[in-house]
Motif scaffolding. Structure first.
Motif, PDB file in Angstrom:
ATOM      1  N   ASP A 191       0.805  -1.221   0.000  1.00  8.79           N
ATOM      2  CA  ASP A 191       0.000   0.000   0.000  1.00  8.79           C
ATOM      3  C   ASP A 191       0.841   1.276   0.000  1.00  8.79           C
ATOM      4  O   ASP A 191       0.304   2.366   0.143  1.00  8.79           O
ATOM      5  N   CYS A 192       2.148   1.151  -0.163  1.00  4.54           N
ATOM      6  CA  CYS A 192       3.039   2.325  -0.172  1.00  4.54           C
ATOM      7  C   CYS A 192       3.173   2.865  -1.589  1.00  4.54           C
ATOM      8  O   CYS A 192       3.286   2.093  -2.549  1.00  4.54           O
ATOM      9  N   ASP A 193       3.174   4.187  -1.701  1.00  2.00           N
ATOM     10  CA  ASP A 193       3.366   4.820  -3.002  1.00  2.00           C
ATOM     11  C   ASP A 193       4.737   4.468  -3.560  1.00  2.00           C
ATOM     12  O   ASP A 193       5.704   4.332  -2.814  1.00  2.00           O
ATOM     13  N   LYS A 194       4.817   4.313  -4.857  1.00  2.68           N
ATOM     14  CA  LYS A 194       6.050   4.097  -5.627  1.00  2.68           C
ATOM     15  C   LYS A 194       6.658   2.712  -5.455  1.00  2.68           C
ATOM     16  O   LYS A 194       7.690   2.414  -6.035  1.00  2.68           O
ATOM     17  N   VAL A 195       6.064   1.841  -4.640  1.00  2.00           N
ATOM     18  CA  VAL A 195       6.604   0.496  -4.460  1.00  2.00           C
ATOM     19  C   VAL A 195       6.389  -0.303  -5.739  1.00  2.00           C
ATOM     20  O   VAL A 195       5.311  -0.294  -6.321  1.00  2.00           O
ATOM     21  N   THR A 196       7.462  -0.986  -6.177  1.00  2.00           N
ATOM     22  CA  THR A 196       7.370  -1.823  -7.367  1.00  2.00           C
ATOM     23  C   THR A 196       7.438  -3.307  -7.023  1.00  2.00           C
ATOM     24  O   THR A 196       7.151  -4.142  -7.864  1.00  2.00           O
ATOM     25  N   LYS A 197       7.838  -3.634  -5.786  1.00  4.80           N
ATOM     26  CA  LYS A 197       7.913  -5.039  -5.366  1.00  4.80           C
ATOM     27  C   LYS A 197       7.602  -5.147  -3.880  1.00  4.80           C
ATOM     28  O   LYS A 197       8.215  -4.477  -3.066  1.00  4.80           O
ATOM     29  N   THR A 198       6.637  -6.003  -3.544  1.00  3.63           N
ATOM     30  CA  THR A 198       6.327  -6.307  -2.149  1.00  3.63           C
ATOM     31  C   THR A 198       6.758  -7.743  -1.889  1.00  3.63           C
ATOM     32  O   THR A 198       6.210  -8.676  -2.491  1.00  3.63           O
ATOM     33  N   PRO A 199       7.764  -7.933  -1.030  1.00  5.11           N
ATOM     34  CA  PRO A 199       8.238  -9.297  -0.782  1.00  5.11           C
ATOM     35  C   PRO A 199       7.228 -10.093   0.042  1.00  5.11           C
ATOM     36  O   PRO A 199       6.494  -9.535   0.850  1.00  5.11           O
ATOM     37  N   ASN A 200       7.202 -11.388  -0.178  1.00  4.62           N
ATOM     38  CA  ASN A 200       6.381 -12.289   0.627  1.00  4.62           C
ATOM     39  C   ASN A 200       7.024 -12.467   1.987  1.00  4.62           C
ATOM     40  O   ASN A 200       8.240 -12.271   2.143  1.00  4.62           O
TER      41      ASN A 200
END
Length: 89
Positions: free
Chosen positions: A24-33
């Protein structure tokens, strides 16, 4: 915004790197598991730890560099418990 920066500084090198963080963070391109690992450089290993307590999208990062270890929580830890900004000291 990157295009404007490149126009202002044409000699500035551009590296295509992921922006790692909560979904849910702006500009994030990858959310790790949860439990996913990745490296920073050749030696530093990082493990993502989902910690949905303080905020729903909270992730801590456990870093290992040889025998050195650190955890980045993105929050403040208090030895005596949580602080209350409205409570008089």
């Amino acid at each position: 915004m990157l295009g404007e920066t490149q126009k202002q500084y044409p000699k500035l090198k551009h590296y295509s790197l992921p922006v790692i963080g909560g979904k849910d963070c702006d500009k994030v391109t990858k959310t790790p598991n949860h439990g996913e690992t990745f490296s920073v450089g050749d030696k530093i290993k990082v493990k993502a730890l989902h910690t949905p307590c303080h905020t729903q999208d909270s992730i801590c990062y456990f870093f290992e560099d040889g025998n050195d270890r650190a955890v980045f929580t993105g929050d403040t830890l208090f030895i005596g418990g949580a602080a209350d900004a409205l409570r008089p000291m």
